[in-house]
Design an enzyme around this catalytic site. Structure first.
Site, PDB file in Angstrom:
ATOM      1  N   GLU A 185       0.838  -1.203   0.000  1.00  0.00           N
ATOM      2  CA  GLU A 185       0.000   0.000   0.000  1.00  0.00           C
ATOM      3  C   GLU A 185       0.869   1.247   0.000  1.00  0.00           C
ATOM      4  OE1 GLU A 185      -3.235   0.338   3.085  1.00  0.00           O
ATOM      5  OE2 GLU A 185      -2.048   2.056   3.709  1.00  0.00           O
ATOM      6  N   HIS A 199      -8.304   3.094  -2.681  1.00  0.00           N
ATOM      7  CA  HIS A 199      -9.211   3.096  -1.542  1.00  0.00           C
ATOM      8  C   HIS A 199     -10.266   4.174  -1.793  1.00  0.00           C
ATOM      9  CE1 HIS A 199      -5.957   1.345   1.377  1.00  0.00           C
ATOM     10  NE2 HIS A 199      -6.087   0.659   0.255  1.00  0.00           N
ATOM     11  N   ARG A 239     -14.855   3.371   5.666  1.00  0.00           N
ATOM     12  CA  ARG A 239     -15.520   4.564   6.194  1.00  0.00           C
ATOM     13  C   ARG A 239     -14.561   5.740   6.192  1.00  0.00           C
ATOM     14  NH1 ARG A 239     -16.564   5.361  12.436  1.00  0.00           N
ATOM     15  NH2 ARG A 239     -14.385   5.948  12.189  1.00  0.00           N
ATOM     16  N   ASP A 299     -11.063   7.468   8.487  1.00  0.00           N
ATOM     17  CA  ASP A 299     -10.843   7.956   9.848  1.00  0.00           C
ATOM     18  C   ASP A 299     -11.383   9.367   9.983  1.00  0.00           C
ATOM     19  OD1 ASP A 299      -9.651   5.920  11.323  1.00  0.00           O
ATOM     20  OD2 ASP A 299      -7.777   6.178  10.223  1.00  0.00           O
ATOM     21  N   TYR A 336     -10.485  -6.012  11.639  1.00  0.00           N
ATOM     22  CA  TYR A 336      -9.623  -5.596  12.753  1.00  0.00           C
ATOM     23  C   TYR A 336      -9.357  -6.748  13.726  1.00  0.00           C
ATOM     24  CZ  TYR A 336     -10.817  -1.171  10.739  1.00  0.00           C
ATOM     25  OH  TYR A 336     -10.958  -0.153   9.832  1.00  0.00           O
ATOM     26  N   ALA A 346     -15.564   0.044  18.331  1.00  0.00           N
ATOM     27  CA  ALA A 346     -16.518  -1.057  18.534  1.00  0.00           C
ATOM     28  C   ALA A 346     -16.622  -1.384  20.026  1.00  0.00           C
ATOM     29  CB  ALA A 346     -16.068  -2.294  17.758  1.00  0.00           C
ATOM     30  N   LYS A 389     -20.861  -6.377   6.068  1.00  0.00           N
ATOM     31  CA  LYS A 389     -20.153  -5.813   4.904  1.00  0.00           C
ATOM     32  C   LYS A 389     -19.915  -6.906   3.855  1.00  0.00           C
ATOM     33  CE  LYS A 389     -16.659  -3.702   7.264  1.00  0.00           C
ATOM     34  NZ  LYS A 389     -15.510  -2.795   7.528  1.00  0.00           N
ATOM     35  N   GLN A 414      -6.324  -4.785   9.497  1.00  0.00           N
ATOM     36  CA  GLN A 414      -5.498  -3.756  10.154  1.00  0.00           C
ATOM     37  C   GLN A 414      -4.177  -4.411  10.539  1.00  0.00           C
ATOM     38  OE1 GLN A 414      -4.341  -0.964  10.522  1.00  0.00           O
ATOM     39  NE2 GLN A 414      -6.081   0.075  11.491  1.00  0.00           N
ATOM     40  N   TYR A 442       1.990  -2.417   4.573  1.00  0.00           N
ATOM     41  CA  TYR A 442       1.773  -0.969   4.650  1.00  0.00           C
ATOM     42  C   TYR A 442       3.138  -0.309   4.523  1.00  0.00           C
ATOM     43  CZ  TYR A 442      -2.718  -2.402   6.453  1.00  0.00           C
ATOM     44  OH  TYR A 442      -3.956  -2.981   6.571  1.00  0.00           O
TER      45      TYR A 442
END
Ligand SMILES: Cc1cc2nc3c(=O)[nH]c(=O)nc-3n(C[C@H](O)[C@H](O)[C@H](O)COP(=O)(O)OP(=O)(O)OC[C@H]3O[C@@H](n4cnc5c(N)ncnc54)[C@H](O)[C@@H]3O)c2cc1C
Length: 317
Positions: free
Chosen positions: A18, A94, A124, A126, A179, A186, A199, A210, A301
């Protein structure tokens, strides 16, 4: 090619990573310089993050405060297209709910469709830096599932305008985030998993996790997902420790735990190069174990820094 099709057919662990779009004003060449050293490992795809506008407050003459909206990293769609065509590689842009109305989302999806990009990671997003709560746009989506549903509707040719004649169905494959240590907001893992399942039921083809620093968290998460009835592939997302202050910042920012052994090694480090060395070795160890366990993809990442990812890829692929 659809990422999900590659995942389904692969017999060996694939490599992906990424990148962030460059900061406004910076050159795209920097991004290419991060990609070039990783091409020899035949990445399956490159993900490009999306960043919401940030709000900055500036004091004027020490008194008045001016609120200014700044877009620090624009260009996700254009950069995704530039990389796709320069490297002839699958790119996964994304797309986030934050900062978008549904209409703007539709327009972005139309652009992506025209550009031949049919893999997306739907998120969604951040809250903007400095803000605690995520606040959707008035005509926007509050959760990633709503974005997934909009994309799935477009795949059926259902656009926002009900009277649109002869609408062309899009052909997006969508991934969503999961996650292993629970999303920060959550109330518990059970609820997070239920929403994750929603989803997937709404049409997501696979999950990207994550970051985590203990493989047990990933393996446990996969078991919990399967018990919840989530059957899609779950791609582990790995972040090699890159800076000395990652020790403090990563747990705080991403709601994750660092294992004792890693913390002890990092505490011995005097500077960032030393911490980076520890982080790279740790990521190699994790990657080898995950690969041996047969994960379909290892997703890294990179934050636009590829020397450590290159070292890891050389050791693992
Ligand atoms: C692989 C990966 C890539 C990422 N890339 C980016 C990026 O490019 N740009 C960016 O800004 N951020 C990115 N993020 C961060 C992500 O946007 C944040 O973690 C965000 O806070 C949550 O996004 P989500 O898509 O998981 O949200 P959601 O799935 O909407 O979940 C957010 C929270 O709401 C809960 N929830 C979900 N659905 C519902 C519902 N219907 N009703 C009530 N509660 C619900 C969930 O349990 C969770 O606590 C990335 C994260 C990951 C793991």
């Amino acid at each position: 090619m659809k990422v999900i099709d590659r995942i389904r057919e692969t017999k060996e662990t694939l490599f992906s990573f990424e990148l962030l779009p460059p900061l406004k004003g910076h050159s795209i060449e920097r991004l290419y310089a991060a990609i070039d050293p990783l091409m020899e490992f035949g990445p399956m795809n490159i993900n490009i993050t999306y960043h919401q506008d940030e709000v900055e407050y500036k004091s004027i003459k020490g008194k008045l405060v001016e609120k200014k909206v700044v877009r620090k990293r624009p260009g996700t769609v254009a950069i995704s297209a530039a990389i796709k065509y320069k490297y002839k590689i699958t790119v996964v842009p994304h797309l986030i709910c934050g900062g978008f109305t549904r209409q703007e989302t539709e327009d972005a999806l139309i652009d992506l469709h025209y550009l031949g990009m049919n893999n997306l990671l739907a998120l969604r997003g951040d809250p903007p830096r400095g803000e605690k709560r995520f606040i959707p746009e008035e005509e926007g989506h509050a959760h990633a599932i709503d974005l997934v549903k909009q994309i799935m509707n477009m795949n059926k040719g259902i656009y926002l305008a009900e009277d649109l004649a002869n609408s062309t169905p899009t052909d997006f494959s969508v991934a969503v985030a999961g996650y292993p240590e629970k999303h920060a907001e959550a109330p518990n893992m059970k609820s997070d998993l239920q929403y994750l399942k929603e989803k997937v039921d709404a049409g997501a083809d696979y999950i990207v996790t994550q970051m985590f620093f203990d493989n047990t968290k990933y393996f446990d998460f996969v078991k919990l997902c399967r018990a919840e009835g989530i059957e899609v592939p779950i791609i582990p997302g790995l972040k090699p420790i890159t800076f000395l202050n990652d020790l403090r910042l990563l747990p705080q920012t991403f709601n994750i735990d660092l294992p004792d052994e890693l913390v002890k090694e990092l505490q011995k480090c005097q500077d960032t190069p030393a911490a980076r060395q520890v982080g790279t070795e740790w990521a190699i160890m994790m990657s080898k174990e995950l690969k041996a366990a047969g994960v379909p993809v290892l997703h890294y990442y990179s934050l636009g820094i590829s020397d450590n990812i290159q070292t890891i890829a050389r050791a693992v692929f």
